[in-house]
Design an enzyme around this catalytic site. Sequence first.
Site, PDB file in Angstrom:
ATOM      1  CG  ASP A  31      40.565  40.668 -72.582  1.00 43.02           C
ATOM      2  OD1 ASP A  31      40.411  41.601 -71.783  1.00 43.02           O
ATOM      3  OD2 ASP A  31      39.655  40.238 -73.325  1.00 43.02           O
ATOM      4  CD  GLU A 244      36.071  41.283 -66.227  1.00 45.87           C
ATOM      5  OE1 GLU A 244      35.181  40.543 -66.682  1.00 45.87           O
ATOM      6  OE2 GLU A 244      36.234  42.451 -66.641  1.00 45.87           O
TER       7      GLU A 244
HETATM    8  O1  FUB Z   1      37.240  40.877 -73.470  1.00 39.79           O
HETATM    9  C1  FUB Z   1      36.023  40.449 -72.939  1.00 39.79           C
HETATM   10  C2  FUB Z   1      36.042  40.541 -71.453  1.00 39.79           C
HETATM   11  O2  FUB Z   1      36.327  41.876 -71.053  1.00 39.79           O
HETATM   12  C3  FUB Z   1      37.124  39.743 -70.774  1.00 39.79           C
HETATM   13  O3  FUB Z   1      36.870  38.371 -70.748  1.00 39.79           O
HETATM   14  C4  FUB Z   1      37.150  40.404 -69.465  1.00 39.79           C
HETATM   15  O4  FUB Z   1      38.232  40.077 -68.649  1.00 39.79           O
HETATM   16  C5  FUB Z   1      37.132  41.853 -69.874  1.00 39.79           C
HETATM   17  O5  FUB Z   1      38.404  42.334 -70.219  1.00 39.79           O
END
Ligand code: FUB
Length: 344
Positions: A31, A244
Amino acid sequence: MPEESIDHIDFDELKKRAISKPLVEHIYTADPSAHYFNGKIYIYPSHDIDAGEAFDDLGSHFAMEDYHVLSMDNIESEAVDHGVALHVKDVPWAEKQMWAPDAAHKNGKYYLYFPAKAHDGIFRIGVAVSNTPVGPFIPQPEAIKGSFTIDPAVFEDEDGSYYMYFGGLWGGQLQRWRTGKFNAEHPESPTAHIPEDNEPALLPIVAKMTDDMLEFAEEPKEVQILDENGNLLLAGDNERRFFEASWLHKYNGKYYFSYSTGDTHFICYGVGDSPYGPFTYGGKILNPVVGWTSHHSICEVEGKWYLFYHDSSLSKGVTHLRSVKVAEISYREDGSIITLNPYN
Ligand code: FUB
């Protein structure tokens, strides 16, 4: 590349075909939120660990506990790990799951924004402050008022305003906030409260930040992502709709909002004329990587544009043990972004 196909992957071959290699290999990182501060590249990633949690579609196995900041003198140089910048045990309101963070720089101070599950099981977004870009960061005692869900990304506009974009489906809980209040019904289901396929998709959220960068200056609102006919993308349009990993950057006077499509594993973008949107869908930036999640940032370094992203190839496909990478991206004359294939 979704997890079901990893049994068939030859990881040695994949390593040869990969367009870039992990920036660090001594820890797992994911991320990546990259910024160019004071002539140097700083990367604010999640710090992946195997905490032994069972896999589920709420992402319980993403049980991260702290953040490390990475820096690079230039895009070719080795990334340096500056150690623990913030640990969950030092954040009074947070219990677990230190997910995708971001950072901002204003008036000589650095702000680390991070989502975590509070003691009531609800994701909130917190902020921690430091005098240096690499920390350690001192957390505020409470989460940002009115914050919810995950994946904060903070954009500094040319007029000195800062905006936070956030939101994430399934384990990120965005679908539980459709009425403005947290819906705790069906706690084990990642897809309860998701709109029907023929309804508009859930939208990411934006809020301007206060001058001191510690709170929202306004009620958070939805960011519209439209199709070529000016209609909101539908929930069933899984290859294009928001899931997301919000990010905002500006190129040639236009605002580019980019994001992950989650269960279809693309990084996509839309283009608009305001930091609030609407953004018209523009295409794909990155095709699926090894591992379920895809998450990125886009950063200009000395006149070139780079995509920071992650994959799970170093861990041979373990979806919660990821590695941050970087690759250059290019724009066509019309401002569209050329799609990258992570493996040639
Ligand atoms: O790393 C945890 C979660 O996985 C992140 O918040 C999302 O965007 C995904 O990458």
